[in-house]
Design a protein around this motif. Structure first.
Motif, mmCIF file in Angstrom:
data_model
loop_
_atom_site.group_PDB
_atom_site.id
_atom_site.type_symbol
_atom_site.label_atom_id
_atom_site.label_comp_id
_atom_site.label_asym_id
_atom_site.label_seq_id
_atom_site.Cartn_x
_atom_site.Cartn_y
_atom_site.Cartn_z
ATOM 1 N N PHE A 58 0.925 -1.168 -0.106
ATOM 2 C CA PHE A 58 -0.184 -0.092 0.002
ATOM 3 C C PHE A 58 0.957 1.336 -0.129
ATOM 4 O O PHE A 58 0.369 2.388 0.343
ATOM 5 C CB PHE A 58 -0.992 -0.027 1.104
ATOM 6 N N ALA A 59 2.051 1.079 -0.235
ATOM 7 C CA ALA A 59 2.970 2.269 -0.499
ATOM 8 C C ALA A 59 3.565 2.502 -1.854
ATOM 9 O O ALA A 59 4.092 1.794 -2.355
ATOM 10 C CB ALA A 59 4.237 1.992 0.601
ATOM 11 N N ASN A 60 3.622 3.823 -1.926
ATOM 12 C CA ASN A 60 4.464 4.368 -3.416
ATOM 13 C C ASN A 60 5.657 4.486 -3.043
ATOM 14 O O ASN A 60 6.212 4.984 -1.951
ATOM 15 C CB ASN A 60 3.643 5.310 -3.932
ATOM 16 N N ALA A 61 6.662 4.136 -4.005
ATOM 17 C CA ALA A 61 8.149 4.489 -3.924
ATOM 18 C C ALA A 61 8.232 5.959 -3.653
ATOM 19 O O ALA A 61 7.507 6.693 -4.488
ATOM 20 C CB ALA A 61 8.674 4.005 -5.115
ATOM 21 N N SER A 62 9.014 6.500 -2.826
ATOM 22 C CA SER A 62 9.306 7.916 -2.766
ATOM 23 C C SER A 62 10.735 8.190 -2.454
ATOM 24 O O SER A 62 11.386 7.533 -1.676
ATOM 25 C CB SER A 62 8.323 8.679 -1.368
ATOM 26 N N GLN A 63 11.209 9.194 -3.133
ATOM 27 C CA GLN A 63 12.460 9.772 -2.925
ATOM 28 C C GLN A 63 12.715 10.308 -1.647
ATOM 29 O O GLN A 63 13.832 10.487 -0.916
ATOM 30 C CB GLN A 63 13.128 10.675 -4.091
ATOM 31 N N LYS A 64 11.584 10.856 -0.937
ATOM 32 C CA LYS A 64 11.817 11.507 0.286
ATOM 33 C C LYS A 64 12.095 10.681 1.565
ATOM 34 O O LYS A 64 12.850 10.758 2.506
ATOM 35 C CB LYS A 64 10.466 12.077 0.673
ATOM 36 N N GLU A 65 11.851 9.246 1.279
ATOM 37 C CA GLU A 65 12.242 8.355 2.098
ATOM 38 C C GLU A 65 13.446 7.662 2.103
ATOM 39 O O GLU A 65 13.418 6.799 0.931
ATOM 40 C CB GLU A 65 10.865 7.231 2.513
ATOM 41 N N ARG A 66 14.670 8.099 2.883
ATOM 42 C CA ARG A 66 15.896 7.319 2.473
ATOM 43 C C ARG A 66 15.670 5.838 3.044
ATOM 44 O O ARG A 66 16.234 4.926 2.293
ATOM 45 C CB ARG A 66 16.855 7.931 3.086
ATOM 46 N N VAL A 67 15.277 5.540 4.179
ATOM 47 C CA VAL A 67 15.389 4.240 4.658
ATOM 48 C C VAL A 67 13.861 3.997 5.272
ATOM 49 O O VAL A 67 13.895 4.838 6.204
ATOM 50 C CB VAL A 67 16.402 3.944 5.954
ATOM 51 N N ARG A 68 12.956 3.416 4.708
ATOM 52 C CA ARG A 68 11.729 3.124 5.241
ATOM 53 C C ARG A 68 11.420 1.797 5.690
ATOM 54 O O ARG A 68 11.879 0.771 5.619
ATOM 55 C CB ARG A 68 10.715 3.512 4.105
ATOM 56 N N GLY A 76 -2.726 5.641 13.148
ATOM 57 C CA GLY A 76 -1.691 4.747 13.228
ATOM 58 C C GLY A 76 -0.272 5.490 13.696
ATOM 59 O O GLY A 76 -0.105 6.587 14.020
ATOM 60 N N SER A 77 0.636 4.492 14.044
ATOM 61 C CA SER A 77 1.938 4.791 14.604
ATOM 62 C C SER A 77 2.747 5.723 13.497
ATOM 63 O O SER A 77 3.638 6.623 13.811
ATOM 64 C CB SER A 77 2.673 3.729 15.166
ATOM 65 N N GLY A 78 2.387 5.725 12.100
ATOM 66 C CA GLY A 78 2.914 6.484 11.260
ATOM 67 C C GLY A 78 2.529 5.540 9.842
ATOM 68 O O GLY A 78 1.758 4.691 9.771
ATOM 69 N N PHE A 79 2.764 6.278 8.728
ATOM 70 C CA PHE A 79 2.200 5.937 7.572
ATOM 71 C C PHE A 79 3.417 6.131 6.538
ATOM 72 O O PHE A 79 4.213 7.113 6.400
ATOM 73 C CB PHE A 79 1.196 6.746 7.129
ATOM 74 N N LEU A 80 3.268 5.231 5.393
ATOM 75 C CA LEU A 80 4.241 5.160 4.348
ATOM 76 C C LEU A 80 3.634 6.202 3.480
ATOM 77 O O LEU A 80 2.558 6.510 3.366
ATOM 78 C CB LEU A 80 4.478 3.961 3.667
ATOM 79 N N TYR A 81 4.356 6.540 2.271
ATOM 80 C CA TYR A 81 4.168 7.366 1.386
ATOM 81 C C TYR A 81 2.842 6.912 0.306
ATOM 82 O O TYR A 81 2.794 5.765 -0.102
ATOM 83 C CB TYR A 81 5.196 7.612 0.291
ATOM 84 N N ARG A 82 1.877 8.007 0.536
ATOM 85 C CA ARG A 82 0.546 7.622 -0.031
ATOM 86 C C ARG A 82 -0.171 6.321 0.486
ATOM 87 O O ARG A 82 -0.988 5.878 -0.231
ATOM 88 C CB ARG A 82 0.656 7.615 -1.442
ATOM 89 N N GLN A 83 0.164 5.880 1.667
ATOM 90 C CA GLN A 83 -0.463 4.739 2.478
ATOM 91 C C GLN A 83 -1.785 4.701 2.553
ATOM 92 O O GLN A 83 -2.777 4.037 2.328
ATOM 93 C CB GLN A 83 0.306 4.189 3.674
ATOM 94 N N VAL A 84 -2.402 5.865 3.110
ATOM 95 C CA VAL A 84 -3.658 6.172 3.492
ATOM 96 C C VAL A 84 -4.532 6.367 2.359
ATOM 97 O O VAL A 84 -5.594 5.740 2.147
ATOM 98 C CB VAL A 84 -3.707 7.438 4.229
ATOM 99 N N ARG A 85 -3.992 7.127 1.300
ATOM 100 C CA ARG A 85 -4.788 7.108 0.007
ATOM 101 C C ARG A 85 -4.971 5.450 -0.566
ATOM 102 O O ARG A 85 -6.098 5.555 -1.178
ATOM 103 C CB ARG A 85 -4.343 7.915 -0.690
#
Length: 329
Positions: free
Chosen positions: A206-216, A240-249
């Motif tokens: 449920f996550a898109n690749a993102s250059q913003k996240e160096r180590v996810r 949630g404790s946190g979310f990955l890039y575009r996970q909620v959408r």
């Protein structure tokens, strides 16, 4: 004197009587000015401040995260902070809790910045910031923060809302803040499906690749996922404790397909198990950003306590007329 101390800041400029100057400190060992914090020893060169910010993300093509062109929400906030404090961007070290994407809104974005001086009262700078900001960005609160507080890394959980307007035609007053689904949705099956997201899972699918996240870290803990009916409006609330890039959408996009009864609820754990974003793409398209808003960022109480001897939280000023000076007829 408040002992909310931050390393790596310059000596304060000549300022008016609303500010208190701290004792200068040697910062030669500091790597940078971004949140290198000492303990409450009373020695150091600066102070940390917490902001709660609301914004309409409609016209911001790059969302929160700083970039000069096109200008982002962080860019505007930093610009007015520089005007109000007379500090440079690198000295302010502004950090936001969530890097909201383009078109995404916020009611409870949290950020922090640092200054080499203390404010005896922060009502004036609060009013100044909102006076300088564009009308679609507002600082709701400003308060002194303990050195241990970090807007992003101290966050315990985040709550996002996604609004869906479910009727044959779109309410024009909701068009910038809710996704329009002309297909009749079944909230009961959406609730059933949303339960599969709750708990600790690998959300790679449920996550898109993102250059913003160096180590996810793809493992996130979802505490609740509610589907609330408000007439024609459906509000999907996820914490949630946190979310990955575009996970909620991405989670919302699958729930919409399930709500249309095109897919059964048990497809959720099946896709989760694949840990493959390409698997989700077989079943659901993107949910657009304008339906999403960051509602709240939660922190532990010790991170929200006010440092002793500092000014209290500013929620903005209420203006009143003390007395009528004109004759009343």
């Amino acid at each position: 004197m408040c002992s909310n101390v931050v390393v790596g800041l310059p000596s304060p400029p000549n300022l008016n009587g609303t500010l208190s100057s701290p004792t200068p400190t040697n910062t030669s060992n500091a790597k940078d000015g971004d949140n290198l914090v000492m303990n409450h020893t009373g020695v150091g060169g600066g102070y940390k401040w917490r902001l709660v910010i609301a914004y309409d993300g409609t016209r911001y093509a790059a969302g929160w995260q700083y970039q000069s062109s096109p200008p982002t929400i962080q860019c505007f906030v930093e610009k007015v902070l520089m005007q109000a404090t007379k500090l440079e961007r690198k000295d302010l070290s502004l950090v936001g809790a969530s890097r909201t994407d383009k078109g995404v809104h916020a009611w409870g974005q949290v950020a922090h910045f640092v200054t080499p001086f203390n404010y005896d009262s922060i009502d004036s700078i609060h009013a100044a910031l909102n006076g300088l900001l564009p009308s679609d960005i507002r600082v709701r609160e400003i308060s002194p923060a303990v050195p241990e507080f970090h807007a992003r890394f101290s966050a315990k959980s985040k709550i996002y809302h996604y609004k869906v307007y479910n009727d044959t035609f779109m309410d024009p007053f909701q068009r910038d803040y809710a996704y329009h689904s002309a297909h009749k949705l079944n909230p009961a099956v959406m609730r059933e499906a949303a339960k599969y997201f709750i708990g600790k899972h690998d959300f790679s699918a449920f996550a898109n690749a993102s250059q913003k996240e160096r180590v996810r870290d793809p493992v996130k803990n979802i505490f609740r996922f509610d589907v609330i009916e408000m007439g024609a409006l459906l509000q999907l609330e996820v914490e949630g404790s946190g979310f990955l890039y575009r996970q909620v959408r991405n989670m919302v996009s699958l729930l919409l397909q399930i709500g249309r009864e095109a897919l059964p609820p048990y497809v959720v754990p099946m896709i989760l198990a694949t840990r493959d974003r390409r698997e989700l793409a077989k079943y659901a398209m993107f949910a657009p950003p304008h339906g999403l808003s960051l509602a709240t960022v939660k922190y532990n109480e010790e991170h929200l306590r006010l440092p002793s001897g500092c000014s209290t939280t500013s929620f903005g000023r209420h203006y009143t007329i003390g007395s009528c000076k004109l004759p009343f007829y």
